[in-house]
Design an enzyme around this catalytic site. Structure first.
Site, short mmCIF file in Angstrom:
data_model
loop_
_atom_site.label_atom_id
_atom_site.label_comp_id
_atom_site.label_asym_id
_atom_site.label_seq_id
_atom_site.Cartn_x
_atom_site.Cartn_y
_atom_site.Cartn_z
N GLY A 1 0.81 -1.21 0.00
CA GLY A 1 0.00 0.00 0.00
C GLY A 1 0.84 1.25 0.00
N SER A 2 0.21 2.40 0.29
CA SER A 2 0.86 3.70 0.21
C SER A 2 2.03 3.86 1.17
CB SER A 2 -0.15 4.82 0.47
OG SER A 2 -1.21 4.76 -0.44
N PHE A 3 1.87 3.36 2.40
CA PHE A 3 2.98 3.54 3.34
C PHE A 3 3.35 2.25 4.06
CE2 PHE A 3 -0.35 3.92 6.49
CZ PHE A 3 -1.29 4.77 5.93
N GLY A 4 3.16 1.13 3.37
CA GLY A 4 3.59 -0.12 3.97
C GLY A 4 3.18 -1.33 3.16
N ARG A 5 3.40 -2.50 3.75
CA ARG A 5 3.06 -3.75 3.08
C ARG A 5 2.58 -4.77 4.11
NH1 ARG A 5 6.94 -5.89 -0.48
NH2 ARG A 5 7.12 -3.77 -1.22
N VAL A 6 1.95 -5.82 3.61
CA VAL A 6 1.51 -6.92 4.46
C VAL A 6 2.35 -8.14 4.10
CG1 VAL A 6 -0.40 -8.42 5.14
CG2 VAL A 6 -0.84 -6.01 4.61
N LYS B 1 1.09 -6.48 9.08
CA LYS B 1 0.98 -5.20 8.40
C LYS B 1 2.13 -4.32 8.89
CE LYS B 1 -2.53 -1.62 7.52
NZ LYS B 1 -3.91 -1.19 7.86
N ASP C 1 -16.10 -0.35 2.79
CA ASP C 1 -15.51 -0.86 1.55
C ASP C 1 -15.78 -2.35 1.39
OD1 ASP C 1 -14.24 -0.63 -0.87
OD2 ASP C 1 -12.21 -0.64 -0.06
#
EC number: 2.7.11.1
Length: 351
Positions: free
Chosen positions: A51-56, A73, A167
């Protein structure tokens, strides 16, 4: 079709479940536990999402059963600060650690180091409902009632905890090893007290009141539930257009058409859930979720049995062999670096 009869037994078990789960949520939410765990105790296997400021990342804990995995996360502090998401992230951590529904992905731990924030989520290994739907085209009606029952209870649980989930879509619903569902990708930044007007969510699943800029804090997202039930049964959403403004017009007009194979009970349920007038929408009336739970379309569905996961799932994912490559997309891997000095000790002191 006649208005649903509310059966006392369904009213009783649902009331008891919601009361006990809310008490559990409140107790955990008010604790705000700060963990001293370290990422060094985990083996990071591969990226599950970015994502925008990280990853899983798929991970294993050194002290656990080697077969047990987690989805961690990982959020970069500097990126969180630059994108002005500090308060959002702090609130999300508190909320996720407090959730305890069997149909919502749980956060098991949260901790930090000098560079990153970490949220250890339970790993739901059966892949997305989206992939199953695309593989099958559309799902048998029994599958749809089984899945819809779980999503109904997940949304009712979140609403009962004053959490607004905006969502809902097949991509954000995961299947576990038993074939049961778990809702994920919440983006919770606060508990809803009063009203909210924020426009967010997947366009085809937006409720009319979101598009019309009307407050919707008091209504739980049954509109999205209706779209999901429609898509699972039909294989496509009821309203779609490549031009966003045209799509929004279709949603607000809400002229539902149904495939010929939709049964009268399904048409009736969808007509009452995918409803522009929130004062007539199932889920928002005096009986709440019971108008959905007791609807004739669910006449052969035992919600209590499903809540206890005592009902055999109609489809169970095959987790043998190379399942991880079949159920999750491939991402470019990046190493996790940890600096010696913490540039943001105050901003995340309570994380």
């Amino acid at each position: 079709m006649a208005h649903n009869q509310v059966f006392p037994e369904s009213q009783k078990w649902l009331k008891e479940y919601l009361e006990s789960s809310l008490e559990q949520f409140e107790n955990l939410f008010n604790k705000n536990v700060i963990s001293t765990e370290s990422i060094r105790n985990y083996t990071l296997i591969r990226t599950l999402g970015s994502g925008s400021f990280g990853r899983v990342m798929l991970s294993q804990h050194g002290g656990d059963n080697p077969q047990k995995c987690y989805a961690i996360k990982i959020l970069n502090k500097e990126k969180v600060v630059k994108m002005k998401q500090v308060e959002h992230t702090m609130n999300e951590k508190r909320i996720l650690l407090s959730i305890g529904s069997p149909f919502v992905v749980r956060c098991l731990n949260a901790f930090k180091d000098t560079t990153n924030l970490y949220m250890v989520m339970e790993f739901v290994n059966g892949g997305e409902l989206f992939h199953l739907l695309r593989k099958k085209g559309r799902l048998p009606e029994y599958w749809c009632t089984f899945y819809a029952a779980q999503v109904t209870m997940a949304l009712q649980y979140l609403h009962n905890c004053s959490l607004l989930y905006r969502d809902l879509k097949p991509e954000n619903i995961l299947l576990d090893h038993l074939g049961y569902l778990k809702v994920t990708d919440f983006g919770f930044d606060r508990r809803v007290q009063g009203h909210t007007w924020t426009l967010c969510g997947t366009p085809q699943y937006l409720a009319p009141e979101m598009i019309l800029n009307r407050s919707y804090a008091s209504q739980w997202t049954t509109g999205g539930l209706g779209i999901l039930i429609y898509e699972l049964n039909a294989g496509f959403v009821p309203f779609d257009h490549k031009v966003p403004l045209k799509l929004y017009e279709l949603i607000v007009e809400c002229r539902l058409t149904f495939p010929s194979f939709f049964k009268p009970t399904l048409r009736d349920l969808l007509t009452n859930i995918i409803q522009v007038d929130v004062t007539r929408r199932f889920g928002n009336l005096r009986n709440g979720a019971l108008d959905i739970i007791n609807h004739p379309w669910f006449k052969d569905t035992d919600f209590r049995k499903i809540l206890m996961k005592a009902e055999k799932a109609p489809w169970v994912p095959n987790l043998k062999g190379q399942w991880i490559h079949q159920t999750f997309d491939k991402w470019t891997e990046e190493s996790i670096s940890i600096s010696k000095h913490d540039k943001y000790p105050d901003e995340f002191s309570n994380f």
